[in-house]
Design a protein around this motif. Structure first.
Motif, mmCIF file in Angstrom:
data_model
loop_
_atom_site.group_PDB
_atom_site.id
_atom_site.type_symbol
_atom_site.label_atom_id
_atom_site.label_comp_id
_atom_site.label_asym_id
_atom_site.label_seq_id
_atom_site.Cartn_x
_atom_site.Cartn_y
_atom_site.Cartn_z
ATOM 1 N N HIS A 188 -5.208 -1.631 5.767
ATOM 2 C CA HIS A 188 -4.896 -2.154 4.437
ATOM 3 C C HIS A 188 -5.633 -1.404 3.322
ATOM 4 C CE1 HIS A 188 -8.691 -4.289 5.191
ATOM 5 N NE2 HIS A 188 -8.798 -4.380 3.878
ATOM 6 N N ASP A 189 -6.714 -0.698 3.665
ATOM 7 C CA ASP A 189 -7.452 0.051 2.648
ATOM 8 C C ASP A 189 -7.234 1.565 2.774
ATOM 9 O OD1 ASP A 189 -8.807 0.336 5.029
ATOM 10 O OD2 ASP A 189 -10.778 -0.166 4.223
ATOM 11 N N VAL A 198 -3.325 0.742 -3.551
ATOM 12 C CA VAL A 198 -2.676 -0.568 -3.682
ATOM 13 C C VAL A 198 -1.655 -0.497 -4.817
ATOM 14 C CG1 VAL A 198 -3.009 -3.006 -4.235
ATOM 15 C CG2 VAL A 198 -4.674 -1.820 -2.795
ATOM 16 N N ILE A 235 0.852 -1.197 0.000
ATOM 17 C CA ILE A 235 0.000 0.000 0.000
ATOM 18 C C ILE A 235 0.887 1.246 0.000
ATOM 19 C CG2 ILE A 235 -1.769 1.277 1.304
ATOM 20 C CD1 ILE A 235 -2.792 -1.392 0.437
#
Length: 198
Positions: free
Chosen positions: A158-159, A163, A148
């Motif tokens: 993770h968001d 990405v 990321i």
């Protein structure tokens, strides 16, 4: 039935028995087709529940052996995972079980409870117009890495960022940085849909 048909070809009871046999053969044929379809999808646990419907002919015996062998192998791997102390080793066993039996619910459930360990020794280095990011590779062959990138702040989840890639490698080059922008990177271990907590 064949012998009786030579003597009483049009006897009503003989026709009843013949019809019953034909219905049973059709039912068994359909069951064998369904079990074969499940085997092609590696859904051996579901196939196991249907073995009672396929009879004991040649095709049925071959399918029965295939299904029972696959389920036995998957169960043995689940047993090994329970004895393993290392989380990544457990993940390997669960993933091996799923590669044999795609519908192994025990492996799926345990994977939800066993997230992979976070990657270690992460480094980022500017090389001209490229930022090279690398980290220590986990021993598990089933673990991927989610990379990321976030501009002007650290990714907290993770968001939380863009990405860059998902990879099996332990290094990646970010080829699209913009000059004058501060970039922060995070690398998560990923196994199926399960991500490391950090």
């Amino acid at each position: 039935v064949e012998s009786a048909a030579g003597i009483w070809r049009d006897h009503p009871r003989l026709q009843e028995v013949t019809n019953a046999i034909n219905r049973l053969q059709s039912t068994i044929g359909s069951a064998i087709s369904k079990v074969r379809e499940l085997c092609e999808k590696h859904a051996y646990y579901e196939a196991m529940t249907r073995l009672g419907d396929i009879g004991y002919g040649k095709d049925a015996t071959l399918l029965r052996n295939e299904v029972e062998s696959a389920v036995k192998n998957a169960d043995e791997l689940i047993g090994k995972a329970k004895l393993a102390k290392d989380a990544n080793k457990q993940i390997d066993y669960y993933m091996q079980a799923l590669s044999i039996c795609s519908d192994c619910s025990a492996a799926k459930e345990k994977l939800q409870l066993t997230p992979p360990a976070a990657p270690a020794s992460i480094k980022a280095e500017v090389k001209g117009n490229i930022i090279h990011i690398e980290w220590s590779k986990q021993e598990s062959q089933y673990i991927q890495y989610l990379v990321i990138r976030k501009a002007n702040g650290r990714p907290s989840r993770h968001d939380d960022g863009e990405v860059i890639c998902e990879t099996l490698n332990s290094a990646v080059d970010d080829t699209k940085p913009v000059a004058g922008v501060s970039y922060y990177y995070a690398v998560y271990c990923k196994c199926g849909d399960i991500l490391s907590k950090q």
